[in-house]
Each structure stands twice: as C-alpha cells, then as structure tokens.
Motif scaffolding. Structure first.
Motif, PDB file in Angstrom:
ATOM      1  N   ASP A   1       0.831  -1.204   0.000  1.00 59.36           N
ATOM      2  CA  ASP A   1       0.000   0.000   0.000  1.00 59.36           C
ATOM      3  C   ASP A   1       0.864   1.250   0.000  1.00 59.36           C
ATOM      4  O   ASP A   1       0.345   2.355  -0.167  1.00 59.36           O
ATOM      5  N   ALA A   2       2.164   1.093   0.245  1.00 57.16           N
ATOM      6  CA  ALA A   2       3.074   2.246   0.286  1.00 57.16           C
ATOM      7  C   ALA A   2       4.507   1.747   0.106  1.00 57.16           C
ATOM      8  O   ALA A   2       4.763   0.536   0.107  1.00 57.16           O
ATOM      9  N   VAL A   3       5.408   2.703  -0.067  1.00 58.20           N
ATOM     10  CA  VAL A   3       6.839   2.394  -0.235  1.00 58.20           C
ATOM     11  C   VAL A   3       7.613   3.197   0.817  1.00 58.20           C
ATOM     12  O   VAL A   3       7.323   4.372   1.034  1.00 58.20           O
ATOM     13  N   ASP A   4       8.569   2.545   1.454  1.00 58.33           N
ATOM     14  CA  ASP A   4       9.381   3.195   2.487  1.00 58.33           C
ATOM     15  C   ASP A   4      10.846   3.014   2.121  1.00 58.33           C
ATOM     16  O   ASP A   4      11.193   2.187   1.245  1.00 58.33           O
ATOM     17  N   MET A   5      11.721   3.769   2.780  1.00 62.48           N
ATOM     18  CA  MET A   5      13.164   3.636   2.543  1.00 62.48           C
ATOM     19  C   MET A   5      13.901   4.129   3.779  1.00 62.48           C
ATOM     20  O   MET A   5      13.361   4.923   4.550  1.00 62.48           O
ATOM     21  N   PHE A   6      15.132   3.622   3.944  1.00 65.45           N
ATOM     22  CA  PHE A   6      15.947   4.004   5.108  1.00 65.45           C
ATOM     23  C   PHE A   6      17.006   4.966   4.600  1.00 65.45           C
ATOM     24  O   PHE A   6      17.958   4.559   3.938  1.00 65.45           O
ATOM     25  N   CYS A   7      16.785   6.262   4.849  1.00 64.97           N
ATOM     26  CA  CYS A   7      17.696   7.292   4.376  1.00 64.97           C
ATOM     27  C   CYS A   7      18.613   7.647   5.539  1.00 64.97           C
ATOM     28  O   CYS A   7      18.200   8.314   6.480  1.00 64.97           O
ATOM     29  N   GLU A   8      19.827   7.138   5.506  1.00 64.48           N
ATOM     30  CA  GLU A   8      20.705   7.289   6.680  1.00 64.48           C
ATOM     31  C   GLU A   8      22.133   7.016   6.231  1.00 64.48           C
ATOM     32  O   GLU A   8      22.344   6.336   5.210  1.00 64.48           O
TER      33      GLU A   8
END
Ligand code: DI6
Ligand code: FE
Length: 409
Positions: free
Chosen positions: A210-217
C-alpha cells in the motif's frame, strides 16, 4: 419515526479523538454509538439519540470507548532474533558498529531469506496477537528483510496472509531500500536500480504493498538514492514514507516533505527548517520512542516545535528484531509521554487520528465519527489518561472491527 441500526452501544463515555469536538480527547460523556454495516452512523450524548431499533444492543456499563488503536510502523514479519546483538550492545558496541560489521539488519536478512513463508507466518503470529490484545485494530507491516525480488515478495505475502486470517486491518509497505544486501556490496546504485526497476514493479503487479518506504541514513541509502525510489513509487501510484534522521541529520526529512511523503519516521535529528517543511506539506511525524529507548539514544525529536507547527505526531512500536523487539503499543504511548514529553491525550492521538494520517487512511479510521469505520475498543477505565499511564494490566473489555465484535489476540 424509529431509526434502524445493526449495533447500538449505550452507556459509554467516548474519547472520540475528533478534533472538531472540545477538549484534547473530543469526549462525549454518557454517549451512544450506532453502527450500520461497517460504519458508525450516529454518535452523541445518549439523551439526544433518536428513537433507534438495533439488532444488537450493548450496555457499555460506563466504560470508555476509543477508536481502535493503530500501529502505523512495524517490521513484524521477520526470521530469527537478535538476542546476541542485544548482549553485544550492552557490552558497549553501538547499533552502527554492529551494522557495519555485517550484523544488525543483515543478520535478520539472512534469517528471513532462509525461512519459508510458513515459518515467517508462524513467527509473526505471537507478535500480531500481542498487539491486538492491547486494542490494535489496524497496523502496518513493512518488508525490508528480503532485499531481493523473491524474498521481499515473500515477506509481503506473509503480511497479506496474516490479514486474511486475523480480524485486523493490515497495510503493507515495501521497504526494499532498507539496507544494502551483501551481494551488492559496493554497488548501492545498482541495488537501487533493482529496487526501482524490478522489486517495486513486481510488488505493484501483485498489489502487495500500500506504500513504499526507505531508510535514508549514513549506514543505509543517500538522499539522492531515496529520491530515485520515490520517483519509482510515484510512477506506480504508491504513496511514500521515509525512515529519516534517526541517527544523524541528513536532509532526508526536507527531501521527503518536498516530495509529498505521507510521513517521516524517527526524526530525532530534524532541524527547524525540516519542521517547517513538514508543516507546509502536511507530512506526518512518526515518533518511535521504543527504538530511542532500545538504542539508548539521547537526542529526542523536537516535540515542542512539531506541536507548535501543528504537525500530526503519530507514535508507533517500530516492532523489529533490532532496534525495538517490543510488541506493545501501549508501552510506546507511555514512553512517548515519559521520554518525549507528549501529553497522554497526544499519545492517544498518536495511536489513533495521527497514525491514520501517517498511513493515509484518515478518511476512514482513527476517529469516532459518523461515516468512519466502526473500529473501536471499549476500556474498563475511569479516564482516558490511563491508556498512557498504565501498562500491562489494562486491556480492552471489547473490541469491534468494522462493527463486528472481535476477540482480542
Ligand atoms: N530503522 C529501524 O529502527 C529499523 N529499521 C530502520 O530502518 C531497525 C531494523 C533492524 O534493526 O532490524
Ligand atoms: Fe522502522
């Protein structure tokens, strides 16, 4: 004329969390709630209830009714555990040290890849039941421990299957950009190509997210790499969420807000400029005090500034084997108050109305109001402040999902 409804709950106090009603909880004392199909059709003071005939009438015996709780950020489908890493961190190694040495997220990737879908399903069940037993009616589950097409899809299918077998709403999020898999060592841009060109399109084809996430670090992906993931998600019509500024200031929050992200999550290291960007774009803040606690972080998110800017603040477990192996949303409410300075009412808003905002479902859930889903919990307590104050013994007496009575956990 007599009105008709399927379910009528009377003799309750309602903490509606409706911001158009007075007080931080939007309280209706001595309330009645009428439900038809899966929706609330009437809510208000009992003495104002029109003459109504119902198939089922429940006497709430003076207890409190709240929206069903929403855990908007979990990683609860995974293989194995990381108890030995816990011991290493107690011995002085940092979360980043462990990650850079190939442990951390990558050790869960190895265990998740090695597990069958069946094994992942059974490992996830007790975690899901623990959340449900505390009043959770909706939760989000992220992938991100597969990091290749087959294993990301496997994790998301397990999450979808849990939703078919348990009386709970589950939203799924593809977090393929969570860590760099070992086979792409030194080739992060090529892995991002795989995420954008293969993993996300395959996930979208099967309607698995239902959505897209990402680890920006610094230990994960750069702002530029995350921008590419966001563009790919946009092309597939999927909303985005970003794990941002958990361990350092990177510019991820501002980038996410400008890109219209639904939410940014963790955000201990955001700046005033980031808060302004979130307020401008309507991006919700997801606060994860359990990860802050587990990693013994010292920098707290700027709650006063978020509050002053009117940014919705959700609270969630981040339930995962590394930075928060704690399956209790109610404990997170308590930590949100004790560690981050939220009020008990903000903590309840954080797991209802604001959590719905962070998931993009505030038109259907998170508040008790006519027209919204009848996802509700009935609590044997004297004041809704008890929900953030007490942990362990206070459990819902009844739960309803889309107007149907459900047995918790
Ligand atoms: N931030 C977190 O807190 C989780 N993922 C992320 O990007 C931790 C995941 C883990 O340690 O397994
Ligand atoms: Fe997380």
């Amino acid at each position: 004329m007599t009105e008709r409804c399927d379910l009528l709950i009377t003799n309750v106090h309602a903490a509606t969390m409706d911001p158009s009603l007075p007080g931080a909880y939007g309280v209706v004392e001595d309330a009645a709630v009428a439900v038809t199909g899966n929706k609330i059709v009437w809510i208000g003071p009992r003495r104002e209830l029109p003459e109504t005939a119902a198939d089922l009438v429940i006497d709430g015996e003076g207890q409190w009714l709240t929206p069903g709780l929403i855990d908007c950020h979990t990683h609860l489908v995974y293989g194995g555990h990381r108890a030995s890493e816990f011991a290493r961190r107690l011995g002085g190694e940092s979360y980043e040290d462990v990650a850079r040495a190939g442990g951390g997220i990558l050790s869960t990737v190895r265990a998740t890849r090695a597990a069958s879908a069946e094994e992942l399903y059974h490992a996830a069940e007790p975690r899901l039941k623990a959340l449900m037993s505390e009043g959770v009616t909706t939760l989000e589950i992220k992938s991100g421990y597969g990091l290749d097409p087959d294993n990301e899809l496997k994790q998301l299918r397990v999450a979808r299957r849990l939703a078919q077998h348990y009386p709970v709403n589950i939203l799924t999020t593809c977090l393929a950009a969570h860590a760099l898999p070992p086979e792409y060592d030194g080739r992060a841009d090529e892995y991002i190509d795989l995420v954008c060109n293969e993993i996300l399109p395959a996930v979208a084809r099967e309607q698995l997210a239902d959505a897209v996430d990402m680890f920006c670090e610094n230990i994960a992906f750069s702002v530029e790499q995350c921008q590419r993931v966001i563009s790919a998600a946009r092309k597939l019509d999927l909303p985005v969420k970003v794990h941002a500024e958990q361990l350092a200031s990177t510019g991820a929050t501002k980038m996410a807000a400008l890109a219209g992200a639904l939410s940014v999550e963790h955000i201990e290291y955001i700046t005033d400029e980031d808060v302004a960007a979130m307020a401008e774009s309507g991006t919700a803040a997801v606060l994860l005090p359990g990860a802050f606690y587990t990693l013994k972080e010292t920098r707290v998110p700027p709650v006063d500034k978020l509050r002053a800017a009117g940014v919705p603040m959700a609270i969630s477990t981040d339930l995962n084997p590394g930075s928060c192996p704690i399956a209790s949303l109610r404990l997170m409410m308590n930590m949100g108050c004790n560690l981050f300075g939220l009020t008990p009412a903000e903590a309840l808003a954080g797991v209802t109305r604001s959590a719905a905002r962070a998931l993009g479902i505030c038109c259907s859930r998170g508040v008790l109001r006519p027209g919204l889903r009848a996802d509700m919990a009935l609590w044997p307590m004297e004041t809704p402040d008890q929900l953030a104050y007490e942990v362990g013994a206070l459990k819902p007496a009844e739960m309803f999902l889309g107007g149907q009575h459900v047995t918790a956990g």
